[in-house]
Design an enzyme around this catalytic site. Structure first.
Site, PDB file in Angstrom:
ATOM      1  CE  LYS A  95      -0.315  -0.212   5.034  1.00 20.11           C
ATOM      2  NZ  LYS A  95      -1.181  -0.316   6.205  1.00 20.11           N
TER       3      LYS A  95
ATOM      4  CB  SER B 140     -10.660  -1.030  -1.687  1.00 15.73           C
ATOM      5  OG  SER B 140     -10.151  -0.454  -2.874  1.00 15.73           O
TER       6      SER B 140
ATOM      7  CE  LYS C  29      -2.562   7.043  -1.135  1.00 15.88           C
ATOM      8  NZ  LYS C  29      -3.424   7.207   0.040  1.00 15.88           N
TER       9      LYS C  29
END
Length: 653
Positions: free
Chosen positions: A372, A411, A414
């Site tokens: 991430k 999720s 971004k």
């Protein structure tokens, strides 16, 4: 002279101090008896007869024995509490009765008023000397401690004041209360101020810092509170929450920097615990990425909903060891009775995922495993796609094959109109799950999209805090960059809530309020730590903010929705996005091409395919993969069309 005498007494051994106490009490009790007789006979030169002398000495000795039995000499005088009053009172009453009885037995003249006068004198002398010594000893160290102002005049605030008074670092000077009835009053010997007069309180009392001890259940306007505290000239810190105190993981006087949710200046989102419990209680649950920031918090919250089994799936050995150890401790202390299983493995290995899910009869999967960190994924394109896209695909296929009931993807904001590989890969992962939701109906797939998570690995808050403590500068990429923020517990609660609400293929997003400007967050942290920002207008400030420029793939503004017409849900702060999705055959074809491109290590092809996949991906720079840029001088050349030809099946790379 007085300080040296006190220091000398404090350095004595415990038996020596007790001996001094006994001798002192003997003298004081003898003086009290003499004073009682002298006052009764109104004769300052009164001298007892032989019988009166023996009765007086016997009374004093018996009283000393009573004090020993009552434990008065075991108490450390510098920490003596008000409970000692009761012990002294009982001992003195017993002593007065003893004087009466001995006078009667030995036929000695003891007027009826003498025991009463003696009792009063004895109590004042014995209790007064002890509390006087306590005051002298405490006052000697009191002035050397930092004075603090406590925000919150409830039970937590009073507990904190009591704990600090007993400690060696801080001394409570007063309270600030949000309850109007408490204003201009005294709690103990400490004054209570209104929040609007906190500046005045700091000046009048000479406080060196402010400690927040607000009750968990107390309604507070966090935004207004943080606005006032941010303008103070002293550091603002906090104490543990009541849940931490009850669990025994922290003490009331464990002072620390402000909690991350306080910096947000808004109330946290509360889940519907009944709905969440219904979806977790007695179930077999698996969490991928269980050792990460979100995964570990998910595990903590899931554990307290008492699933039958909790499977921790993690590729990092140390992270898995750490979270398993913590959860085992919680499980044992709170007697939850959950069967915990720590499993090493990677989500990109389909067979490993399927074997684990089948072995433990998994009914719900929370998929938190992902790369991430935007710049790192930008520099490692293939690994980012493998972990985020194919890791999700393989874990989802394993869930379908083993009959998992629910599969929830964590999720990110971004993924909305992404400008970086991390966001594009997470949006592709969403499309994969939406396609799988169309292909079958046995496993319910849902996705939860939220903003930046404060306090997670890579979060700006710990970074800013470390930079401020090191004297600066604080590094911000751009003066106008803004982000939506959540705390780790909030994000985890939303994931669990959405997992219980999903019907198949939904993307859930949180109504997160106003976005936060990163530069403003940095300034707020500087001010709340009692420092000033160094600027051209204030060159004598403490900490400078330096703007380093946007990193590869980074954009100024993040969004939570692709469309403009979100749908409400049963939870007032959770929305359901209405967004474009792909048919499964389109998703399958894209996955096949991505597999071939990844196997050929063709970063250009991977990027082109992510754009072609209708993810909304619009890179804002050249390919930044470190290996690709170092080993391929023809980045701009058209990729080999053979790479994009559809291949059969998807292999674990």
């Amino acid at each position: 002279m007085r300080n040296s005498l006190i220091n000398g007494i404090l350095r004595l051994s415990r038996p020596q101090k007790r001996a001094i106490s006994v001798v002192t009490d003997f003298v004081l009790l003898s003086l009290a008896i003499w004073g009682a007789f002298a006052l009764r006979f109104e004769n300052a030169t009164w001298f007892p007869s032989d019988k009166q002398l023996w009765v007086s000495l016997a009374t004093v000795v018996v009283t000393i024995g009573a004090f020993v039995k009552l434990g008065l000499y075991r108490a450390v005088i510098r920490y003596i509490s008000e409970h000692a009053f009761l012990a002294i009172l009982v001992g003195v009453v017993f002593s007065s009765v003893t004087l009466i009885v001995l006078g009667f037995l030995f036929q000695t003249m003891v007027p009826r008023s003498v025991p009463v006068i003696y009792g009063a004198f004895a109590f004042v002398l014995v209790a007064g000397t002890r509390f006087g010594v306590r005051t002298m000893v405490r006052r000697r160290t009191y002035r050397s401690k930092d004075g603090v102002l406590i925000v919150g005049a409830g039970p937590k605030g009073m507990q904190l004041a009591s704990a600090l008074a007993q400690g060696v670092e801080y001394r409570p000077l007063g309270f600030v209360s949000m309850v109007e009835a408490n204003h201009k009053s005294m709690i103990g010997s400490l004054p209570v101020y209104a929040l609007n007069f906190i500046d005045k309180a700091i000046r009048e009392l000479g406080a060196s810092r402010v400690l927040m001890a607000i009750e968990d259940s107390e309604p507070v306007n966090r935004k207004e509170l943080m606005r006032i505290l941010e303008g103070l000239s002293v550091p603002v810190q906090t104490v543990p929450s009541m849940s931490e105190l009850v669990a025994g993981v922290a003490r009331i006087n464990d002072i620390r920097d402000l909690e991350i949710e306080d910096l947000l200046g808004r109330d946290p989102v509360r889940p519907d615990t009944a709905m969440v419990s219904q979806s977790l209680f007695g179930k077999s649950v698996l969490v991928t990425g269980a050792g990460g920031s979100i995964g570990s918090e998910l595990c903590r919250q899931i554990l307290r909903h008492k699933p039958s089994k909790l499977v921790l799936f993690e590729q990092s050995e140390f992270s898995l060891y750490a979270i398993e150890r913590e959860l085992q401790s919680i499980n044992q202390i709170e007697a939850l009775g959950v069967s915990l299983h720590a499993v090493l493995g990677s989500v990109i290995h389909r067979r490993r995922c399927e074997t684990v899910m089948r072995a433990f009869g998994v009914q719900a999967v929370y998929h938190a495993a992902a790369y991430k960190h935007v710049p790192l994924v930008e520099h490692n394109v293939i690994e980012g796609v493998q972990n985020n896209v194919f890791g999700t695909f393989h874990a989802a296929e394993a869930a379908i094959a083993t009959g998992v009931e629910r599969f929830v993807l964590i999720s990110t904001d971004k993924a909305v109109r992404p400008t970086n590989i991390m966001g594009a890969s997470k949006r592709m992962a969403e499309l994969v799950l939406q396609g799988l939701a169309q292909r079958q109906s046995d496993t319910v797939f849902s996705m939860v999209r939220f903003g930046n998570v404060l306090g997670s690995s890579g979060s700006v808050v710990p970074l800013f805090r470390d930079q401020i403590r090191d004297g600066g500068p604080v590094t911000v990429t751009h003066q106008d960059i803004i982000r939506y923020f959540m705390t780790i517990p909030e994000a985890s609660q939303l994931v669990l809530q959405a997992g219980s609400m999903g019907q198949g293929g939904e993307v859930f997003v949180l109504d997160m309020g106003e976005p936060v400007r990163i530069a403003d967050l940095a300034r707020k942290m500087i001010h709340l730590m009692g420092l000033e920002e160094r600027t051209e207008d204030n060159p004598d400030g403490d900490i400078e903010i330096v703007y380093t420029g946007l990193r590869p793939g980074e954009k100024l503004y993040e969004e939570l929705l692709i469309g403009d017409n979100p749908q409400g849900t049963a939870h007032p702060r959770i929305m359901m996005a209405r967004e474009v999705s792909l048919e499964w055959n389109e998703v399958e074809e894209l996955l096949g091409k991505l597999t071939r491109a990844s196997q050929a290590f063709d970063c250009g092809a991977v990027i082109h395919l992510l754009q072609e996949a209708r993810t909304g991906y619009a890179p804002n720079g050249e390919v930044a993969d470190l290996v690709w840029c170092s080993g391929n001088n023809n980045i701009g050349e058209k990729f080999d069309s053979k790479v994009l030809s559809f291949g059969s099946g998807f292999s674990d790379l």
